[in-house]
Design a protein around this motif. Sequence first.
Motif, PDB file in Angstrom:
ATOM      1  N   ARG A  36      -1.580  10.766   5.843  1.00 41.39           N
ATOM      2  CA  ARG A  36      -1.388  11.669   7.103  1.00 41.39           C
ATOM      3  C   ARG A  36      -2.133  13.135   6.510  1.00 41.39           C
ATOM      4  NH1 ARG A  36      -0.657  12.754  12.168  1.00 41.39           N
ATOM      5  NH2 ARG A  36       0.799  14.295  12.542  1.00 41.39           N
ATOM      6  N   ASP A  37      -3.271  13.262   7.136  1.00 44.24           N
ATOM      7  CA  ASP A  37      -4.124  14.469   6.968  1.00 44.24           C
ATOM      8  C   ASP A  37      -3.678  15.682   7.769  1.00 44.24           C
ATOM      9  OD1 ASP A  37      -6.453  16.207   7.571  1.00 44.24           O
ATOM     10  OD2 ASP A  37      -7.278  14.894   6.082  1.00 44.24           O
ATOM     11  N   MET A  38      -3.127  16.470   6.851  1.00 45.97           N
ATOM     12  CA  MET A  38      -2.512  17.630   7.499  1.00 45.97           C
ATOM     13  C   MET A  38      -3.189  18.766   8.024  1.00 45.97           C
ATOM     14  SD  MET A  38       0.616  16.642   7.094  1.00 45.97           S
ATOM     15  CE  MET A  38       1.617  17.841   7.407  1.00 45.97           C
ATOM     16  N   GLY A  39      -4.440  18.628   7.892  1.00 46.45           N
ATOM     17  CA  GLY A  39      -5.565  19.611   8.407  1.00 46.45           C
ATOM     18  C   GLY A  39      -6.897  19.694   8.178  1.00 46.45           C
ATOM     19  N   GLY A  40      -7.555  19.555   9.203  1.00 48.67           N
ATOM     20  CA  GLY A  40      -9.285  19.653   8.812  1.00 48.67           C
ATOM     21  C   GLY A  40      -9.923  18.681   9.837  1.00 48.67           C
ATOM     22  N   PRO A  41     -11.152  18.951   9.765  1.00 53.36           N
ATOM     23  CA  PRO A  41     -12.041  18.174  10.591  1.00 53.36           C
ATOM     24  C   PRO A  41     -12.152  16.613  10.185  1.00 53.36           C
ATOM     25  CG  PRO A  41     -13.294  19.681   9.716  1.00 53.36           C
ATOM     26  CD  PRO A  41     -12.022  19.959   9.188  1.00 53.36           C
ATOM     27  N   VAL A  42     -11.174  16.002  10.335  1.00 54.27           N
ATOM     28  CA  VAL A  42     -11.518  14.689   9.770  1.00 54.27           C
ATOM     29  C   VAL A  42     -11.515  13.473  10.748  1.00 54.27           C
ATOM     30  CG1 VAL A  42      -8.729  14.184   9.871  1.00 54.27           C
ATOM     31  CG2 VAL A  42     -10.167  13.365   7.807  1.00 54.27           C
ATOM     32  N   PHE A  43     -11.590  13.798  12.048  1.00 55.18           N
ATOM     33  CA  PHE A  43     -11.571  12.801  13.041  1.00 55.18           C
ATOM     34  C   PHE A  43     -13.081  11.798  13.099  1.00 55.18           C
ATOM     35  CE2 PHE A  43      -8.831  15.978  14.841  1.00 55.18           C
ATOM     36  CZ  PHE A  43      -8.020  15.289  15.493  1.00 55.18           C
ATOM     37  N   GLY A  44     -14.247  12.601  12.536  1.00 51.72           N
ATOM     38  CA  GLY A  44     -15.290  11.545  12.249  1.00 51.72           C
ATOM     39  C   GLY A  44     -15.239  10.624  11.156  1.00 51.72           C
ATOM     40  N   LEU A  45     -14.563  11.174  10.115  1.00 50.14           N
ATOM     41  CA  LEU A  45     -14.283  10.442   8.903  1.00 50.14           C
ATOM     42  C   LEU A  45     -13.304   9.125   9.338  1.00 50.14           C
ATOM     43  CD1 LEU A  45     -14.455   9.390   5.954  1.00 50.14           C
ATOM     44  CD2 LEU A  45     -12.574  11.276   5.352  1.00 50.14           C
ATOM     45  N   LYS A  46     -12.147   9.756   9.859  1.00 47.71           N
ATOM     46  CA  LYS A  46     -11.390   8.223  10.550  1.00 47.71           C
ATOM     47  C   LYS A  46     -12.104   7.320  11.382  1.00 47.71           C
ATOM     48  CE  LYS A  46      -7.682   7.695  13.867  1.00 47.71           C
ATOM     49  NZ  LYS A  46      -7.161   6.633  13.156  1.00 47.71           N
ATOM     50  N   ARG A  47     -12.950   7.732  12.203  1.00 47.59           N
ATOM     51  CA  ARG A  47     -13.714   6.713  13.038  1.00 47.59           C
ATOM     52  C   ARG A  47     -14.535   6.080  12.155  1.00 47.59           C
ATOM     53  NH1 ARG A  47     -17.534   7.979  18.385  1.00 47.59           N
ATOM     54  NH2 ARG A  47     -18.286   6.062  18.467  1.00 47.59           N
ATOM     55  N   ALA A  93     -15.894  14.040   1.379  1.00 48.99           N
ATOM     56  CA  ALA A  93     -14.861  13.565   1.803  1.00 48.99           C
ATOM     57  C   ALA A  93     -14.858  11.926   1.915  1.00 48.99           C
ATOM     58  CB  ALA A  93     -14.581  14.079   3.363  1.00 48.99           C
ATOM     59  N   ILE A  94     -16.001  11.389   2.105  1.00 49.53           N
ATOM     60  CA  ILE A  94     -16.387  10.256   2.106  1.00 49.53           C
ATOM     61  C   ILE A  94     -16.148   9.407   0.760  1.00 49.53           C
ATOM     62  CG2 ILE A  94     -18.034   8.144   2.696  1.00 49.53           C
ATOM     63  CD1 ILE A  94     -19.304  10.130   4.665  1.00 49.53           C
ATOM     64  N   ALA A  95     -16.591  10.072  -0.365  1.00 44.16           N
ATOM     65  CA  ALA A  95     -16.503   9.676  -1.717  1.00 44.16           C
ATOM     66  C   ALA A  95     -14.809   9.592  -2.090  1.00 44.16           C
ATOM     67  CB  ALA A  95     -17.185  10.548  -2.571  1.00 44.16           C
ATOM     68  N   GLU A  96     -14.122  10.595  -1.476  1.00 42.51           N
ATOM     69  CA  GLU A  96     -12.886  11.069  -1.939  1.00 42.51           C
ATOM     70  C   GLU A  96     -11.981   9.572  -1.021  1.00 42.51           C
ATOM     71  OE1 GLU A  96      -9.407  12.271  -3.958  1.00 42.51           O
ATOM     72  OE2 GLU A  96     -11.536  12.845  -4.270  1.00 42.51           O
ATOM     73  N   ALA A  97     -12.087   9.646   0.118  1.00 41.00           N
ATOM     74  CA  ALA A  97     -11.599   8.562   0.771  1.00 41.00           C
ATOM     75  C   ALA A  97     -11.721   7.198  -0.106  1.00 41.00           C
ATOM     76  CB  ALA A  97     -12.197   8.275   1.979  1.00 41.00           C
ATOM     77  N   LYS A  98     -12.991   6.632  -0.334  1.00 41.29           N
ATOM     78  CA  LYS A  98     -12.937   5.392  -1.316  1.00 41.29           C
ATOM     79  C   LYS A  98     -12.210   5.573  -2.529  1.00 41.29           C
ATOM     80  CE  LYS A  98     -17.733   4.566   0.330  1.00 41.29           C
ATOM     81  NZ  LYS A  98     -19.317   4.543  -0.166  1.00 41.29           N
ATOM     82  N   ALA A  99     -12.208   6.665  -2.984  1.00 43.18           N
ATOM     83  CA  ALA A  99     -11.346   6.658  -4.414  1.00 43.18           C
ATOM     84  C   ALA A  99      -9.966   6.685  -4.050  1.00 43.18           C
ATOM     85  CB  ALA A  99     -11.782   8.010  -5.080  1.00 43.18           C
ATOM     86  N   THR A 100      -9.407   7.175  -3.126  1.00 43.72           N
ATOM     87  CA  THR A 100      -8.006   7.183  -2.399  1.00 43.72           C
ATOM     88  C   THR A 100      -7.609   5.885  -2.208  1.00 43.72           C
ATOM     89  OG1 THR A 100      -8.357   9.418  -1.531  1.00 43.72           O
ATOM     90  CG2 THR A 100      -6.393   8.053  -0.630  1.00 43.72           C
ATOM     91  N   GLY A 154       0.626  -1.318  -0.091  1.00 44.57           N
ATOM     92  CA  GLY A 154      -0.055  -0.113   0.093  1.00 44.57           C
ATOM     93  C   GLY A 154       1.095   1.486   0.048  1.00 44.57           C
ATOM     94  N   LEU A 155       0.238   2.191  -0.849  1.00 41.02           N
ATOM     95  CA  LEU A 155       1.045   3.652  -0.751  1.00 41.02           C
ATOM     96  C   LEU A 155       0.815   4.369   0.519  1.00 41.02           C
ATOM     97  CD1 LEU A 155       0.417   4.332  -4.453  1.00 41.02           C
ATOM     98  CD2 LEU A 155       2.629   3.482  -3.665  1.00 41.02           C
ATOM     99  N   ILE A 156       1.668   5.411   0.885  1.00 40.55           N
ATOM    100  CA  ILE A 156       1.414   6.196   1.775  1.00 40.55           C
ATOM    101  C   ILE A 156       1.560   7.770   1.503  1.00 40.55           C
ATOM    102  CG2 ILE A 156       2.280   7.057   4.182  1.00 40.55           C
ATOM    103  CD1 ILE A 156       3.374   4.371   4.556  1.00 40.55           C
ATOM    104  N   ASP A 157       0.256   8.319   1.709  1.00 41.17           N
ATOM    105  CA  ASP A 157       0.503   9.821   1.119  1.00 41.17           C
ATOM    106  C   ASP A 157       0.615  10.554   2.492  1.00 41.17           C
ATOM    107  OD1 ASP A 157      -0.026  12.322   0.440  1.00 41.17           O
ATOM    108  OD2 ASP A 157      -1.581  11.775  -1.069  1.00 41.17           O
ATOM    109  N   ALA A 158       1.830  11.176   2.543  1.00 47.35           N
ATOM    110  CA  ALA A 158       2.395  12.114   3.504  1.00 47.35           C
ATOM    111  C   ALA A 158       1.643  13.485   3.731  1.00 47.35           C
ATOM    112  CB  ALA A 158       3.728  12.068   3.794  1.00 47.35           C
ATOM    113  N   HIS A 159       1.119  13.715   2.643  1.00 43.56           N
ATOM    114  CA  HIS A 159       0.435  15.252   2.820  1.00 43.56           C
ATOM    115  C   HIS A 159      -0.826  14.945   2.112  1.00 43.56           C
ATOM    116  CE1 HIS A 159       0.970  19.745   2.984  1.00 43.56           C
ATOM    117  NE2 HIS A 159      -0.103  19.482   2.784  1.00 43.56           N
ATOM    118  N   TRP A 160      -2.131  14.983   2.925  1.00 45.37           N
ATOM    119  CA  TRP A 160      -3.390  14.834   2.205  1.00 45.37           C
ATOM    120  C   TRP A 160      -4.357  15.775   3.202  1.00 45.37           C
ATOM    121  CZ3 TRP A 160      -7.921  11.431   3.345  1.00 45.37           C
ATOM    122  CH2 TRP A 160      -8.620  11.090   2.344  1.00 45.37           C
TER     123      TRP A 160
END
Length: 222
Positions: free
Chosen positions: A169-180, A153-160, A123-129
Amino acid sequence: MPQISLIYPLYEHSEACLCHSPAFRRINTVMTEEAAKAPPITTATVSAALSDASSPHTENPTPSAPLKAFTNVRIFDGVSDALREGLQVIVEGNKIKAIEPEGTPLPAGIDVIDGAGGVLMPGLIDAHWHAIMARPSMMTAMTADFSYIQALAIAEAKATVLRGFTTVRDMGGPVFGLKRAIDERITAGPRIYPSGAFISQTGGHGDFRLLHEVPRAPGDSL
């Protein structure tokens, strides 16, 4: 002074922290009372617990992780310049268990995935997302309803993750709900390491205020 991104909710109250709320104080009181009813923890209690934890529980063995076999694939191992052929990969749970010559007898009941000659790679790792801002325009991110932004964001996570990025590595934004939601397998997406709120100087990369929005006086609430 550092500015928080405008895509965060802004609180006008001086006591925005929930630990000052009456509800939290009530919850804390109830939990404290319940804890007081519990028997005291002694050295004997700890020793018994450690003894139980270290002893084998043969009556309830830990179930083994499911096995998968990837066959008919060309493998990029991240080290060699060329793709490796003639191999099959055995995965147990989410870890590679073995890489063996193709045609090696497989265990009974194993889930076999035919790669149809495709490339199998780590798997690839994106260090700035930025999960929240990867898909919408900047104006959409600042003005659209947040439920719409979250849907993007949900659609982009699936595409990613389908592009091969299994960790970001999410470098900024209210992403804790999506992570959960991803961690709980509610939706598909990469493993997210969130940074949280942006930190930026006035007029900097994370200052999303519009031209008519002026800085507030020092000491004022957000």
